[in-house]
Enzyme design. Sequence first.
Site, PDB file in Angstrom:
ATOM      1  N   ASP A 175       0.835  -1.204   0.000  1.00  0.00           N
ATOM      2  CA  ASP A 175       0.000   0.000   0.000  1.00  0.00           C
ATOM      3  C   ASP A 175       0.870   1.254   0.000  1.00  0.00           C
ATOM      4  OD1 ASP A 175       0.858  -0.150   2.613  1.00  0.00           O
ATOM      5  OD2 ASP A 175      -1.137  -0.037   3.512  1.00  0.00           O
ATOM      6  N   LYS A 225      -1.266  -9.484   2.921  1.00  0.00           N
ATOM      7  CA  LYS A 225      -0.474  -8.955   4.037  1.00  0.00           C
ATOM      8  C   LYS A 225      -1.319  -7.979   4.847  1.00  0.00           C
ATOM      9  CE  LYS A 225       3.289  -6.089   3.528  1.00  0.00           C
ATOM     10  NZ  LYS A 225       2.887  -4.885   4.287  1.00  0.00           N
ATOM     11  N   ASP A 235      -1.172  -6.157  -0.231  1.00  0.00           N
ATOM     12  CA  ASP A 235      -1.534  -5.562   1.062  1.00  0.00           C
ATOM     13  C   ASP A 235      -3.030  -5.347   1.198  1.00  0.00           C
ATOM     14  OD1 ASP A 235       0.817  -5.261   2.455  1.00  0.00           O
ATOM     15  OD2 ASP A 235       1.137  -3.166   1.878  1.00  0.00           O
ATOM     16  N   GLU A 250      -1.200  -5.516   8.696  1.00  0.00           N
ATOM     17  CA  GLU A 250      -0.333  -4.937   9.727  1.00  0.00           C
ATOM     18  C   GLU A 250      -0.897  -5.208  11.120  1.00  0.00           C
ATOM     19  OE1 GLU A 250       0.444  -0.797   8.948  1.00  0.00           O
ATOM     20  OE2 GLU A 250       1.126  -1.206   6.898  1.00  0.00           O
ATOM     21  N   GLU A 294       9.699  -4.427  10.098  1.00  0.00           N
ATOM     22  CA  GLU A 294      10.101  -3.118   9.552  1.00  0.00           C
ATOM     23  C   GLU A 294      10.679  -2.206  10.634  1.00  0.00           C
ATOM     24  OE1 GLU A 294       7.334  -1.190   6.909  1.00  0.00           O
ATOM     25  OE2 GLU A 294       8.466   0.693   6.960  1.00  0.00           O
TER      26      GLU A 294
END
Length: 268
Positions: free
Chosen positions: A45, A114, A84, A116, A183
């Site tokens: 994204d 994916k 994402d 978060e 990350e």
Amino acid sequence: MKSVTVLTLRDMKQAGEKITSLTAYDYSFAALLDRAGIDIVLVGDTLGMIVQGHASTLPVTMEDMVYHGACVARGLERALLIVDLPFLSYQQSREQAIVNAGRLMSEGGAHVVKLEGGEVMADTVRFLVERGIPVCGHIGLTPQSVHQFGGHRVQGRGDEAAGRVRRDAQALAQAGASLIVLEAMPAELAARITEELPIPTIGIGAGVDCDGQVLVLYDMLGIYPRRTPKFAKNFLQGAASPEAAIKAYIADVKARRFPGPEHTFHNV
Ligand code: KIV
């Protein structure tokens, strides 16, 4: 040519072979990455910043992800395609997550979706995985939470914060995630998580000891006009073509030459 699957990635971790990944948002770059031998193509994204020029990833919609996923999917023959789930397309409920994850797979061509978040997303990850949707987690600096973090800041510094990130990683692995992006965190923490988990870790600003590395394609080609993070390296500098730059990135990741000390964060 054998396609890369989530099982290939597990075998690579076990064999100690580094996994290579870059983002792509369109057909032509996807085909170039695939031809160069990249293992994973991520339709991130980040397209909100890189392609659309927004200041963050927050404005990206499901329609954007489906559109760019489908463009990239047409360019791939070998690489695994991860797409994402954008901001607020999965946080509301497990039901919302499965409808949107399903769209990324059926319309956007994703092999893996994916999302978060760590412990807080574990139930959602388990729900998707048990229903046949492979999931890639993403912890540490999660850009969809940029305003909560007060900026794009390194995460996991200090014992308490590091413990939280380690618990996030464990929760995602136990919920059945196939791999996890780490990350912007101290290299020592990422190395410990990589050692502790049975599934591959893909680092971005997380040091050389992760099982693999990912970068934003336009950062590693040096064509994003705004500030790029410390962990990005311009591989087009000194390379004869974008294809040569991508091949140099792959070779450097496989040989553990990238990321170097200048791209790496530590505890202080
Ligand atoms: O959106 C993205 O491109 C990502 C990478 C930075 C890992 O999540």
